[in-house]
Design a protein around this motif. Structure first.
Motif, PDB file in Angstrom:
ATOM      1  N   GLU A  50       0.871  -1.178   0.000  1.00 22.46           N
ATOM      2  CA  GLU A  50       0.000   0.000   0.000  1.00 22.46           C
ATOM      3  C   GLU A  50       0.906   1.226   0.000  1.00 22.46           C
ATOM      4  O   GLU A  50       1.500   1.579   1.029  1.00 22.46           O
ATOM      5  CB  GLU A  50      -0.900   0.001   1.223  1.00 22.46           C
ATOM      6  N   PRO A  51       1.084   1.849  -1.164  1.00 20.73           N
ATOM      7  CA  PRO A  51       2.063   2.929  -1.301  1.00 20.73           C
ATOM      8  C   PRO A  51       1.767   4.138  -0.428  1.00 20.73           C
ATOM      9  O   PRO A  51       0.661   4.325   0.075  1.00 20.73           O
ATOM     10  CB  PRO A  51       1.994   3.293  -2.789  1.00 20.73           C
ATOM     11  N   GLY A  52       2.800   4.975  -0.290  1.00 15.46           N
ATOM     12  CA  GLY A  52       2.721   6.134   0.577  1.00 15.46           C
ATOM     13  C   GLY A  52       1.592   7.078   0.252  1.00 15.46           C
ATOM     14  O   GLY A  52       0.948   7.618   1.155  1.00 15.46           O
ATOM     15  N   ASP A  53       1.305   7.295  -1.037  1.00 19.62           N
ATOM     16  CA  ASP A  53       0.239   8.231  -1.375  1.00 19.62           C
ATOM     17  C   ASP A  53      -1.109   7.713  -0.896  1.00 19.62           C
ATOM     18  O   ASP A  53      -1.981   8.480  -0.492  1.00 19.62           O
ATOM     19  CB  ASP A  53       0.211   8.553  -2.871  1.00 19.62           C
ATOM     20  N   ALA A  54      -1.272   6.375  -0.905  1.00 21.55           N
ATOM     21  CA  ALA A  54      -2.511   5.798  -0.382  1.00 21.55           C
ATOM     22  C   ALA A  54      -2.575   5.961   1.134  1.00 21.55           C
ATOM     23  O   ALA A  54      -3.627   6.253   1.701  1.00 21.55           O
ATOM     24  CB  ALA A  54      -2.607   4.318  -0.754  1.00 21.55           C
ATOM     25  N   LEU A  55      -1.413   5.784   1.801  1.00 25.84           N
ATOM     26  CA  LEU A  55      -1.393   5.950   3.256  1.00 25.84           C
ATOM     27  C   LEU A  55      -1.767   7.364   3.652  1.00 25.84           C
ATOM     28  O   LEU A  55      -2.379   7.608   4.695  1.00 25.84           O
ATOM     29  CB  LEU A  55       0.005   5.627   3.796  1.00 25.84           C
ATOM     30  N   LEU A  56      -1.394   8.329   2.798  1.00 26.60           N
ATOM     31  CA  LEU A  56      -1.688   9.726   3.086  1.00 26.60           C
ATOM     32  C   LEU A  56      -3.068  10.138   2.606  1.00 26.60           C
ATOM     33  O   LEU A  56      -3.473  11.289   2.779  1.00 26.60           O
ATOM     34  CB  LEU A  56      -0.630  10.613   2.414  1.00 26.60           C
ATOM     35  N   GLY A  57      -3.786   9.204   1.973  1.00 29.24           N
ATOM     36  CA  GLY A  57      -5.132   9.493   1.525  1.00 29.24           C
ATOM     37  C   GLY A  57      -5.204  10.403   0.328  1.00 29.24           C
ATOM     38  O   GLY A  57      -6.205  11.090   0.117  1.00 29.24           O
ATOM     39  N   GLY A  59      -4.468   9.227  -2.926  1.00 29.00           N
ATOM     40  CA  GLY A  59      -4.480   8.441  -4.149  1.00 29.00           C
ATOM     41  C   GLY A  59      -3.903   7.066  -3.909  1.00 29.00           C
ATOM     42  O   GLY A  59      -3.617   6.678  -2.783  1.00 29.00           O
ATOM     43  N   GLY A  60      -3.720   6.352  -5.032  1.00 23.25           N
ATOM     44  CA  GLY A  60      -3.140   5.036  -4.936  1.00 23.25           C
ATOM     45  C   GLY A  60      -4.115   4.033  -4.355  1.00 23.25           C
ATOM     46  O   GLY A  60      -5.148   4.387  -3.806  1.00 23.25           O
ATOM     47  N   SER A  61      -3.769   2.790  -4.454  1.00 23.68           N
ATOM     48  CA  SER A  61      -4.631   1.762  -3.885  1.00 23.68           C
ATOM     49  C   SER A  61      -3.742   0.643  -3.370  1.00 23.68           C
ATOM     50  O   SER A  61      -3.279   0.700  -2.240  1.00 23.68           O
ATOM     51  CB  SER A  61      -5.633   1.263  -4.924  1.00 23.68           C
ATOM     52  N   GLU A  62      -3.448  -0.348  -4.190  1.00 25.31           N
ATOM     53  CA  GLU A  62      -2.604  -1.440  -3.732  1.00 25.31           C
ATOM     54  C   GLU A  62      -1.833  -2.019  -4.900  1.00 25.31           C
ATOM     55  O   GLU A  62      -2.213  -1.864  -6.064  1.00 25.31           O
ATOM     56  CB  GLU A  62      -3.430  -2.536  -3.078  1.00 25.31           C
ATOM     57  N   ALA A  63      -0.747  -2.657  -4.567  1.00 29.07           N
ATOM     58  CA  ALA A  63       0.035  -3.394  -5.546  1.00 29.07           C
ATOM     59  C   ALA A  63       0.394  -4.730  -4.929  1.00 29.07           C
ATOM     60  O   ALA A  63       0.395  -4.885  -3.704  1.00 29.07           O
ATOM     61  CB  ALA A  63       1.291  -2.623  -5.934  1.00 29.07           C
ATOM     62  N   VAL A  64       0.687  -5.683  -5.776  1.00 28.79           N
ATOM     63  CA  VAL A  64       1.035  -7.030  -5.310  1.00 28.79           C
ATOM     64  C   VAL A  64       2.246  -7.530  -6.085  1.00 28.79           C
ATOM     65  O   VAL A  64       2.360  -7.313  -7.291  1.00 28.79           O
ATOM     66  CB  VAL A  64      -0.156  -8.000  -5.501  1.00 28.79           C
ATOM     67  N   GLY A  70      10.808 -16.688  -2.140  1.00 27.19           N
ATOM     68  CA  GLY A  70      11.387 -15.371  -1.924  1.00 27.19           C
ATOM     69  C   GLY A  70      11.744 -14.620  -3.179  1.00 27.19           C
ATOM     70  O   GLY A  70      12.165 -13.457  -3.109  1.00 27.19           O
ATOM     71  N   VAL A  71      11.594 -15.237  -4.338  1.00 28.29           N
ATOM     72  CA  VAL A  71      11.966 -14.608  -5.605  1.00 28.29           C
ATOM     73  C   VAL A  71      10.714 -14.062  -6.294  1.00 28.29           C
ATOM     74  O   VAL A  71       9.770 -14.816  -6.534  1.00 28.29           O
ATOM     75  CB  VAL A  71      12.668 -15.619  -6.529  1.00 28.29           C
ATOM     76  N   PRO A  72      10.690 -12.767  -6.613  1.00 32.78           N
ATOM     77  CA  PRO A  72       9.519 -12.195  -7.289  1.00 32.78           C
ATOM     78  C   PRO A  72       9.246 -12.854  -8.636  1.00 32.78           C
ATOM     79  O   PRO A  72      10.187 -13.180  -9.375  1.00 32.78           O
ATOM     80  CB  PRO A  72       9.910 -10.725  -7.483  1.00 32.78           C
ATOM     81  N   VAL A  73       7.943 -13.025  -8.929  1.00 32.99           N
ATOM     82  CA  VAL A  73       7.552 -13.640 -10.200  1.00 32.99           C
ATOM     83  C   VAL A  73       6.630 -12.707 -10.976  1.00 32.99           C
ATOM     84  O   VAL A  73       6.894 -12.373 -12.131  1.00 32.99           O
ATOM     85  CB  VAL A  73       6.853 -14.998  -9.976  1.00 32.99           C
ATOM     86  N   LEU A  74       5.528 -12.279 -10.349  1.00 32.82           N
ATOM     87  CA  LEU A  74       4.537 -11.442 -11.026  1.00 32.82           C
ATOM     88  C   LEU A  74       4.316 -10.165 -10.214  1.00 32.82           C
ATOM     89  O   LEU A  74       4.532 -10.146  -8.997  1.00 32.82           O
ATOM     90  CB  LEU A  74       3.201 -12.176 -11.163  1.00 32.82           C
ATOM     91  N   ALA A  75       3.865  -9.100 -10.895  1.00 33.95           N
ATOM     92  CA  ALA A  75       3.563  -7.847 -10.198  1.00 33.95           C
ATOM     93  C   ALA A  75       2.400  -7.151 -10.888  1.00 33.95           C
ATOM     94  O   ALA A  75       2.250  -7.211 -12.111  1.00 33.95           O
ATOM     95  CB  ALA A  75       4.788  -6.920 -10.197  1.00 33.95           C
ATOM     96  N   TYR A  76       1.560  -6.521 -10.063  1.00 28.35           N
ATOM     97  CA  TYR A  76       0.560  -5.625 -10.623  1.00 28.35           C
ATOM     98  C   TYR A  76       0.319  -4.480  -9.664  1.00 28.35           C
ATOM     99  O   TYR A  76       0.563  -4.583  -8.463  1.00 28.35           O
ATOM    100  CB  TYR A  76      -0.752  -6.359 -10.962  1.00 28.35           C
ATOM    101  N   ASP A  77      -0.111  -3.367 -10.211  1.00 31.25           N
ATOM    102  CA  ASP A  77      -0.437  -2.181  -9.433  1.00 31.25           C
ATOM    103  C   ASP A  77      -1.846  -1.770  -9.818  1.00 31.25           C
ATOM    104  O   ASP A  77      -2.102  -1.437 -10.980  1.00 31.25           O
ATOM    105  CB  ASP A  77       0.556  -1.045  -9.743  1.00 31.25           C
TER     106      ASP A  77
END
Length: 201
Positions: A50-57, A59-64, A70-77
């Motif tokens: 949950e990025p900083g801009d979302a924490l501050l209210g 904008g933003g939402s979530e990313a995964v 432990g090795v990243p495979v997929l990402a979305y925002d």
């Protein structure tokens, strides 16, 4: 992210990602620590960010970022107003958004098998190179190399479309938001040090 069984393969990955078991949550000043922790723990599951801009209210939402040992495979925002970004573009959207709230979820490897299968229809746009999150989000080349070395042999040399900096700079709205945040941070620091009058508008 519904975790509903039987979601069709053509559905977006965010709708097919099973809900995992929460194993930790924290607000991190940067992306290096949570990525290193996931790697050290050989976490299979995902990081919900949950990025900083979302924490501050503002904008933003979530990313995964999904992980295998432990090795990243997929990402979305999942951005606002339908401006979602996948794979390398998701990393570009996340860049510079710290502090970030990070939740770590564990899943059995078989629960992610179909999503992580490179032959699965619809997953390729979400795929990221193993060391890309560490390099592009944390600026940590040593962690990126350590992550790459931990990846399966067939993924170690994956590069993909990782022109994240170019994508980031092309997003004028996000660049301006980062500039505003930097100016606000500078003024806050200057006022803490009694130098507020020295700053030019």
């Amino acid at each position: 992210m519904t975790g509903e069984p039987g979601a069709p393969a053509a559905a977006p990955i965010r709708e097919r990602l099973p809900r995992g078991d929460l194993v930790g949550a924290r607000v991190a000043a940067d992306f290096a620590a949570p990525l290193a922790t996931a790697l050290d723990d050989r976490l299979t599951g995902y990081l919900r960010l949950e990025p900083g801009d979302a924490l501050l209210g503002v904008g933003g939402s979530e990313a995964v970022i999904t992980l295998e040992s432990g090795v990243p495979v997929l990402a979305y925002d999942a951005g606002n107003a339908g401006d979602d970004a996948d794979g390398p573009a998701a990393l570009a959207a996340l860049a510079g958004t710290t502090p970030v709230r990070v939740e770590r979820y564990r899943l059995p490897a078989e629960a992610l098998a179909s999503l992580h299968d490179p032959q699965t229809d619809g997953s390729d746009p979400f795929r990221v190179a193993p060391g890309a999150p560490a390099r592009e989000l944390a600026g940590d080349d040593a962690l990126a190399e350590r992550t790459r070395e931990a990846a399966p042999a067939e993924r170690r040399d994956a590069a993909g479309d990782h022109d994240a900096l170019a994508a980031f700079l092309a997003d004028e709205e996000r660049v301006e938001a980062v500039r505003r945040e930097a100016r606000a941070e500078a003024r806050t620091r200057a006022e803490e040090w009694g130098l507020g009058d020295q700053l030019a508008e």
